[in-house]
Motif scaffolding. Structure first.
Motif, PDB file in Angstrom:
ATOM      1  N   GLU A  60     -37.808  -1.596  24.419  1.00 24.95           N
ATOM      2  CA  GLU A  60     -38.135  -0.568  23.520  1.00 24.95           C
ATOM      3  C   GLU A  60     -39.547  -0.853  22.721  1.00 24.95           C
ATOM      4  OE1 GLU A  60     -35.396   2.244  22.038  1.00 24.95           O
ATOM      5  OE2 GLU A  60     -36.426   2.156  20.144  1.00 24.95           O
ATOM      6  N   THR A 102     -33.731  -3.799  25.642  1.00 24.00           N
ATOM      7  CA  THR A 102     -32.757  -2.877  25.279  1.00 24.00           C
ATOM      8  C   THR A 102     -31.767  -2.978  26.670  1.00 24.00           C
ATOM      9  OG1 THR A 102     -34.258  -1.109  26.285  1.00 24.00           O
ATOM     10  CG2 THR A 102     -33.610  -1.069  24.204  1.00 24.00           C
ATOM     11  N   ARG A 147     -39.920   3.566  26.160  1.00 30.53           N
ATOM     12  CA  ARG A 147     -39.340   2.519  26.848  1.00 30.53           C
ATOM     13  C   ARG A 147     -40.224   2.196  28.090  1.00 30.53           C
ATOM     14  NH1 ARG A 147     -33.496   3.123  26.040  1.00 30.53           N
ATOM     15  NH2 ARG A 147     -33.606   3.590  23.446  1.00 30.53           N
TER      16      ARG A 147
END
Lengths: 74, 691
Positions: A54, A42, A59
């Motif tokens: 991700e 990401t 995350r």
């Protein structure tokens, strides 16, 4: 085959295998980076490393050199 | 009347960032105690559950898995199972409360599966349900799947905490439900498990889960309490990565099939994503980062000054007051200059410690500390340091004591110790008065390329300390065996941004402060008194002594044991360009570096008049009539102060943090050798070059 370190941003890929020393790869897999899992890069940190990925609704930050141990396919 | 029932232990575990600390605080109220896990620099927090004096809650450090190869990873398993031979069944927790993050359901449930495999009785506290919103799983369905009670909590507002307390108390008295196996080992793995299980010590709880743990964890590890017979049995099975895969993939297959479907709705990450677009941005993000770090640094470096001045004034005032009450003499001097000044020298650290932990708690709660590591990892990594070492090292420019305490925010022992070993090389604010004195006294005020040489020198000293600390980290991580980088992944979670909870932050500030006072403060106080005695006794004056107060003080100091020590080491420090007077100053500076200025003031009969001290340093002559302190000797002295670890508070705090004398002695040793060698080189090469 492609590794997670070579994937561009925002392109979902699927993990095919995780390489590396035993304790290292087990820790990655225990955090949910197992074959068959979908991952997306990401973001890339301003200094070029580490990557933000991700995976499974969370995350994580992972170093490029470590992402190179994760083989992926489109 | 019934006799008091025995205390039951409940361990609170979970992944990092699952709201475990907030929940621990909510469950225990104000009764928690903080200690240390033996042998590792990790807080051990425990306390009685509020309203249930017979239930003790132990806060287990956050972990993603129970398999372990390093000392840090072993902690969680040790609390749950207790591998040490003296562990009895009563020491083991009767119940594990596992925090499962509703927004990270599958990943945080992994730990529940592992705990159940070990035969532990579990209860799930489902946290972050407010954040998950309608993406939160159905509690009853989750409880059915996991075969254990599930209680949803929102600890920050106290929602569900009472229900959780009730559930904990009742889980302790109900027989644990049977947990079905989630995956089946292949015949080959089952055979290995059986062989290892047979070799496990009798004090360990016998379970296939623990045998599997041993199979995965033992071999190329740093674990303690592993009997040789068990090691031999594990290595005889030739267990390898394929065995790990079977277990890890087996658990994940079950999680993907049964747990992941409970949360199908997407998470709302818009707020965090929007903030991250700014805060992790190439340009803007770095500007914000610099701003945040500037505020943190300035608050330690400058804004804590008024509070520090208050502490100093207060103790000076108490000292004066005591002088008026006590009769003149040794007792009076001991009480005022030893004890009162010593207590003051401990308390003077409090403003910076409180401020730093306020910022750390705030940034951690907000979720920004993980981003600091993310942003800075590229730089820190090149020195084999962790991205999280950035804030402690930056704080080192203000003071090493709070900075060393801040290394606890790092997960791995190796990262913490390596950072602790290089922080004292940073130019702390106590070095400034020394540099200021030396530069003003020994370097002519000239300009170089339009800039004043004196300012350039000061900037140079900062740059020098930054470079040496980074180089030292690089060298130490490649030469000291226990500091070598292990090939463990640097995978950190970037949690969603969350509102901080002031109460948790204040509680942490207090627990850090009280721990510092209790464990490091006492050592610092004792050392202050020893140093005071060294520069005070034997208190005899030469017969011809006469003169004013300043001259008497000078003569007394010159005759003290400390001065005799300074004279004794003169031959050793002469090649660095120092005489015995500097030697005494260096000895006195162990109390705190800035004390050097005061000691030199007394020794040169200048009292606390710095201008006259500067003049005397300039005019000081050697027996042959040449200048005692050349600019070169001044440079050598500054290099020595930059590199030597002559600060007992730093050493006391490292001792407290690492729980032994090994690392503080290593720190003192390597920095002293480094300082001596560097000053020797500077002075000798400079002399050869004719400076």
């Amino acid at each position: 085959m492609q590794s997670l370190a070579d994937v561009g941003r925002h392109r979902p890929v699927t993990i095919t295998s995780v390489d590396g020393e035993r304790g290292f790869r087990r820790r990655l897999m225990e955090m949910g980076l197992v074959p068959g899992t979908q991952v997306t890069v990401t973001n890339v940190a301003p200094l070029g490393d580490p990557l933000e990925i991700e995976v499974r609704r969370g995350r994580l930050s992972i170093r490029r050199g470590e992402a190179a141990h994760i083989r992926v396919k489109r | 009347m019934s006799s008091p029932s025995p205390v039951q232990r409940v361990a609170l575990c979970g992944n990092p960032n699952t709201g475990k600390t907030t929940l621990f605080n909510a469950l225990t109220g104000a009764q928690a105690r903080v200690g240390n896990y033996p042998g590792v620099t990790v807080d051990r927090r425990h306390g009685r559950m509020r309203g249930h004096d017979d239930i003790e809650i132990i806060d287990v450090p956050g972990t993603y898995s129970l398999t372990a190869r390093s000392v840090d990873e072993q902690i969680a398993l040790d609390v749950i199972v207790g591998l040490a031979p003296e562990t009895t069944a009563a020491d083991r927790p009767a119940l594990l409360v596992i925090c499962v993050d509703a927004t990270q359901l599958a990943r945080s449930t992994y730990l529940v599966l592992q705990a159940q495999e070990l035969g532990a009785r579990c209860l799930v506290a489902l946290t972050m349900t407010d954040e998950a919103g309608d993406a939160a799983p159905d509690t009853a369905a989750l409880a059915r799947m996991l075969a254990c009670p599930v209680v949803p909590v929102v600890a920050r507002i106290g929602k569900g905490v009472d229900a959780l307390r009730t559930a904990i108390a009742s889980a302790l008295v109900t027989p644990p439900p049977a947990v079905p196996a989630r995956w089946k080992p292949s015949p080959a793995l089952a055979d290995k498990i059986a062989k290892v299980r047979a070799a496990m010590p009798a004090s360990w709880p016998a379970s296939d889960g623990l045998a599997l743990w041993a199979l995965a964890s033992i071999g190329d590890d740093e674990l303690s309490h592993i009997p040789p017979a068990l090691r031999a049995a594990v290595s005889a099975t030739a267990a390898d990565a394929s065995d790990d895969d079977e277990a890890v993939l087996g658990r994940w297959r079950w999680l993907d099939a049964n747990i992941a479907p409970l949360t199908e709705r997407p998470l709302d990450r818009r707020f965090t994503d929007r903030l991250d677009r700014v805060l992790l941005h190439r340009g803007l993000g770095m500007i914000v980062f610099a701003g945040v770090m500037f505020v943190l640094f300035m608050s330690l470096f400058a804004w804590s000054d008024p509070a520090i001045a208050v502490v100093e004034k207060l103790f000076a005032w108490i000292g004066d007051l005591t002088r008026r009450v006590l009769p003149d003499g040794v007792i009076e001097d001991f009480v005022v200059d030893g004890v009162i000044a010593g207590v003051g020298s401990v308390l003077v650290f409090l403003p910076q410690i409180l401020l730093l932990f306020f910022f750390l708690g705030l940034l951690e709660d907000l979720g920004y500390l993980a981003r600091v590591a993310y942003l800075m990892d590229r730089i820190m990594r090149s020195m084999n340091l962790h991205g999280r070492a950035f804030v402690p090292m930056l704080s080192g420019f203000a003071c090493a004591v709070p900075a060393i305490m801040a290394t606890r925010t790092m997960e791995r022992q190796r990262d913490r110790i390596l950072t602790m070993l290089v922080i004292p090389l940073m130019t702390c604010s106590a070095r400034l008065p020394v540099y200021t004195l030396v530069i003003a006294a020994l370097f002519p005020s000239s300009t170089f390329g339009g800039l004043s040489t004196q300012s350039l020198l000061m900037v140079g000293m900062y740059a020098f300390s930054l470079i040496t600390s980074l180089v030292a980290a690089w060298v130490l991580s490649r030469t000291v065996k226990s500091l070598k980088a292990k090939r463990l992944p640097f995978v950190i979670e970037l949690p969603p941004y969350r509102a901080p909870r002031l109460r948790d932050i204040v509680r942490m500030m207090w627990s850090k402060t009280s721990m510092f006072l209790r464990e490091a403060g006492t050592v610092i106080l004792a050392c202050t008194i020893v140093l005071w005695a060294l520069l005070y006794f034997p208190r005899t004056l030469p017969d011809d002594a006469a003169g004013d107060e300043t001259a008497t003080a000078q003569a007394l100091l010159e005759n003290s044991y400390g001065a005799r020590l300074g004279k004794a080491i003169e031959p050793a420090i002469e090649p660095l360009g120092f005489d015995w007077k500097i030697g005494v100053g260096i000895i006195g500076a162990f109390a705190a570096r800035e004390v050097f200025v005061a000691t030199m003031g007394v020794i040169y009969g200048a009292g606390d008049d710095e201008a006259s001290l500067r003049k005397r340093l300039q005019d000081e002559k050697k027996p042959d009539g040449s200048r005692a302190y050349s600019p070169l000797a001044g440079l050598s002295l500054m290099v020595f102060f930059a590199l030597a670890c002559q600060c007992m508070s730093t050493l006391a705090v490292v001792k407290r943090e690492t729980g032994g004398y090994r690392w503080p002695l290593f720190l003192l040793g390597y920095m002293t050798v480094l300082a001596y060698a560097a000053s020797l080189l500077v002075f000798q090469i400079g002399t050869l070059l004719g400076f």
